[in-house]
Design a protein around this motif. Sequence first.
Motif, PDB file in Angstrom:
ATOM      1  N   VAL A   1      30.656  16.688 -14.473  1.00 29.51           N
ATOM      2  CA  VAL A   1      30.620  17.108 -13.074  1.00 29.51           C
ATOM      3  C   VAL A   1      29.325  17.890 -12.882  1.00 29.51           C
ATOM      4  O   VAL A   1      29.066  18.856 -13.589  1.00 29.51           O
ATOM      5  CB  VAL A   1      31.828  18.020 -12.732  1.00 29.51           C
ATOM      6  N   LEU A   2      28.516  17.447 -11.928  1.00 28.66           N
ATOM      7  CA  LEU A   2      27.264  18.132 -11.635  1.00 28.66           C
ATOM      8  C   LEU A   2      27.411  18.846 -10.302  1.00 28.66           C
ATOM      9  O   LEU A   2      27.712  18.225  -9.290  1.00 28.66           O
ATOM     10  CB  LEU A   2      26.103  17.124 -11.586  1.00 28.66           C
ATOM     11  N   PHE A   3      27.212  20.149 -10.318  1.00 31.41           N
ATOM     12  CA  PHE A   3      27.328  20.987  -9.126  1.00 31.41           C
ATOM     13  C   PHE A   3      25.913  21.394  -8.735  1.00 31.41           C
ATOM     14  O   PHE A   3      25.260  22.155  -9.442  1.00 31.41           O
ATOM     15  CB  PHE A   3      28.193  22.200  -9.452  1.00 31.41           C
ATOM     16  N   VAL A   4      25.412  20.857  -7.625  1.00 29.06           N
ATOM     17  CA  VAL A   4      24.030  21.059  -7.198  1.00 29.06           C
ATOM     18  C   VAL A   4      23.973  22.010  -6.008  1.00 29.06           C
ATOM     19  O   VAL A   4      24.701  21.842  -5.034  1.00 29.06           O
ATOM     20  CB  VAL A   4      23.377  19.714  -6.806  1.00 29.06           C
ATOM     21  N   ASN A   5      23.074  22.982  -6.080  1.00 31.48           N
ATOM     22  CA  ASN A   5      22.885  23.973  -5.011  1.00 31.48           C
ATOM     23  C   ASN A   5      24.201  24.624  -4.607  1.00 31.48           C
ATOM     24  O   ASN A   5      24.579  24.626  -3.441  1.00 31.48           O
ATOM     25  CB  ASN A   5      22.221  23.347  -3.786  1.00 31.48           C
TER      26      ASN A   5
ATOM     27  N   MET B   1      23.564  23.349 -11.293  1.00 33.10           N
ATOM     28  CA  MET B   1      22.118  23.320 -11.053  1.00 33.10           C
ATOM     29  C   MET B   1      21.827  24.202  -9.850  1.00 33.10           C
ATOM     30  O   MET B   1      22.266  23.909  -8.737  1.00 33.10           O
ATOM     31  CB  MET B   1      21.639  21.900 -10.781  1.00 33.10           C
ATOM     32  N   PRO B   2      21.124  25.306 -10.049  1.00 33.33           N
ATOM     33  CA  PRO B   2      20.840  26.239  -8.965  1.00 33.33           C
ATOM     34  C   PRO B   2      19.853  25.664  -7.953  1.00 33.33           C
ATOM     35  O   PRO B   2      19.134  24.702  -8.247  1.00 33.33           O
ATOM     36  CB  PRO B   2      20.247  27.453  -9.679  1.00 33.33           C
ATOM     37  N   PRO B   3      19.788  26.247  -6.758  1.00 37.02           N
ATOM     38  CA  PRO B   3      18.897  25.757  -5.703  1.00 37.02           C
ATOM     39  C   PRO B   3      17.435  25.696  -6.119  1.00 37.02           C
ATOM     40  O   PRO B   3      16.698  24.843  -5.660  1.00 37.02           O
ATOM     41  CB  PRO B   3      19.085  26.759  -4.563  1.00 37.02           C
ATOM     42  N   GLN B   4      17.003  26.569  -7.011  1.00 28.58           N
ATOM     43  CA  GLN B   4      15.597  26.586  -7.397  1.00 28.58           C
ATOM     44  C   GLN B   4      15.278  25.594  -8.528  1.00 28.58           C
ATOM     45  O   GLN B   4      14.129  25.500  -8.960  1.00 28.58           O
ATOM     46  CB  GLN B   4      15.150  27.999  -7.797  1.00 28.58           C
ATOM     47  N   ALA B   5      16.259  24.814  -8.990  1.00 27.81           N
ATOM     48  CA  ALA B   5      16.021  23.846 -10.062  1.00 27.81           C
ATOM     49  C   ALA B   5      15.057  22.757  -9.588  1.00 27.81           C
ATOM     50  O   ALA B   5      15.036  22.386  -8.419  1.00 27.81           O
ATOM     51  CB  ALA B   5      17.338  23.222 -10.509  1.00 27.81           C
ATOM     52  N   ASP B   6      14.271  22.256 -10.513  1.00 32.27           N
ATOM     53  CA  ASP B   6      13.325  21.190 -10.220  1.00 32.27           C
ATOM     54  C   ASP B   6      14.085  19.898  -9.900  1.00 32.27           C
ATOM     55  O   ASP B   6      15.046  19.551 -10.591  1.00 32.27           O
ATOM     56  CB  ASP B   6      12.419  20.984 -11.435  1.00 32.27           C
ATOM     57  N   VAL B   7      13.649  19.194  -8.874  1.00 37.03           N
ATOM     58  CA  VAL B   7      14.334  17.976  -8.423  1.00 37.03           C
ATOM     59  C   VAL B   7      14.396  16.935  -9.541  1.00 37.03           C
ATOM     60  O   VAL B   7      15.411  16.258  -9.707  1.00 37.03           O
ATOM     61  CB  VAL B   7      13.664  17.392  -7.158  1.00 37.03           C
ATOM     62  N   SER B   8      13.350  16.819 -10.326  1.00 39.86           N
ATOM     63  CA  SER B   8      13.368  15.833 -11.417  1.00 39.86           C
ATOM     64  C   SER B   8      14.430  16.177 -12.456  1.00 39.86           C
ATOM     65  O   SER B   8      15.077  15.278 -13.014  1.00 39.86           O
ATOM     66  CB  SER B   8      11.988  15.703 -12.064  1.00 39.86           C
ATOM     67  N   ASP B   9      14.657  17.461 -12.719  1.00 38.44           N
ATOM     68  CA  ASP B   9      15.713  17.873 -13.642  1.00 38.44           C
ATOM     69  C   ASP B   9      17.094  17.555 -13.065  1.00 38.44           C
ATOM     70  O   ASP B   9      17.983  17.094 -13.785  1.00 38.44           O
ATOM     71  CB  ASP B   9      15.623  19.370 -13.939  1.00 38.44           C
TER      72      ASP B   9
ATOM     73  N   ARG C   1      17.700  13.814 -13.309  1.00 36.48           N
ATOM     74  CA  ARG C   1      17.988  13.430 -14.694  1.00 36.48           C
ATOM     75  C   ARG C   1      19.456  13.702 -15.031  1.00 36.48           C
ATOM     76  O   ARG C   1      20.127  12.888 -15.649  1.00 36.48           O
ATOM     77  CB  ARG C   1      17.050  14.175 -15.640  1.00 36.48           C
ATOM     78  N   ASP C   2      19.963  14.855 -14.594  1.00 41.96           N
ATOM     79  CA  ASP C   2      21.373  15.169 -14.845  1.00 41.96           C
ATOM     80  C   ASP C   2      22.304  14.329 -13.969  1.00 41.96           C
ATOM     81  O   ASP C   2      23.428  14.032 -14.368  1.00 41.96           O
ATOM     82  CB  ASP C   2      21.644  16.655 -14.623  1.00 41.96           C
ATOM     83  N   ALA C   3      21.850  13.966 -12.796  1.00 40.28           N
ATOM     84  CA  ALA C   3      22.683  13.168 -11.883  1.00 40.28           C
ATOM     85  C   ALA C   3      22.870  11.743 -12.388  1.00 40.28           C
ATOM     86  O   ALA C   3      23.873  11.097 -12.074  1.00 40.28           O
ATOM     87  CB  ALA C   3      22.065  13.142 -10.489  1.00 40.28           C
ATOM     88  N   GLU C   4      21.935  11.248 -13.185  1.00 45.09           N
ATOM     89  CA  GLU C   4      21.993   9.861 -13.656  1.00 45.09           C
ATOM     90  C   GLU C   4      23.279   9.532 -14.403  1.00 45.09           C
ATOM     91  O   GLU C   4      23.798   8.429 -14.273  1.00 45.09           O
ATOM     92  CB  GLU C   4      20.796   9.552 -14.551  1.00 45.09           C
ATOM     93  N   ASP C   5      23.795  10.460 -15.177  1.00 43.26           N
ATOM     94  CA  ASP C   5      25.005  10.170 -15.942  1.00 43.26           C
ATOM     95  C   ASP C   5      26.209  11.006 -15.496  1.00 43.26           C
ATOM     96  O   ASP C   5      27.219  11.079 -16.196  1.00 43.26           O
ATOM     97  CB  ASP C   5      24.757  10.328 -17.436  1.00 43.26           C
ATOM     98  N   ALA C   6      26.105  11.603 -14.328  1.00 45.31           N
ATOM     99  CA  ALA C   6      27.230  12.394 -13.805  1.00 45.31           C
ATOM    100  C   ALA C   6      28.330  11.479 -13.290  1.00 45.31           C
ATOM    101  O   ALA C   6      28.065  10.452 -12.661  1.00 45.31           O
ATOM    102  CB  ALA C   6      26.758  13.317 -12.690  1.00 45.31           C
TER     103      ALA C   6
ATOM    104  N   ALA D   1      19.901   8.887  -7.571  1.00 45.24           N
ATOM    105  CA  ALA D   1      19.930   8.918  -9.037  1.00 45.24           C
ATOM    106  C   ALA D   1      21.352   8.874  -9.586  1.00 45.24           C
ATOM    107  O   ALA D   1      21.566   8.446 -10.727  1.00 45.24           O
ATOM    108  CB  ALA D   1      19.220  10.163  -9.556  1.00 45.24           C
ATOM    109  N   ALA D   2      22.326   9.278  -8.794  1.00 42.18           N
ATOM    110  CA  ALA D   2      23.723   9.381  -9.252  1.00 42.18           C
ATOM    111  C   ALA D   2      24.429   8.023  -9.183  1.00 42.18           C
ATOM    112  O   ALA D   2      25.459   7.870  -8.551  1.00 42.18           O
ATOM    113  CB  ALA D   2      24.453  10.423  -8.417  1.00 42.18           C
TER     114      ALA D   2
END
Length: 70
Positions: A5-9, A31-39, A42-47, A63-64
């Motif tokens: 489970v990926l929790f973004v912003n 993944m906090p709001p200030q995380a780099d979009v590419s990171d 990358r995590d969304a690809e296998d979420a 990407a998800a």
Amino acid sequence: MTYKVLFVNPLKDYIDRLVESTPAGFEVKVMPPQADVSDICRDAEDADFLITGVNVPEEVFRAAKNAKFI
């Protein structure tokens, strides 16, 4: 099997409660709001699941590809 489970912003009020109540078989990555979009992408690809707050770039959703639920 473990579901990712990926929790973004996330809104800060929800992070601790969500992580504490995560059932067995689920792994939550925040993944906090200030995380780099590419990171995030990358995590969304296998979420398996994607939970988002506001202002999430479209690239993250694209990407998800394996997400069962957004």
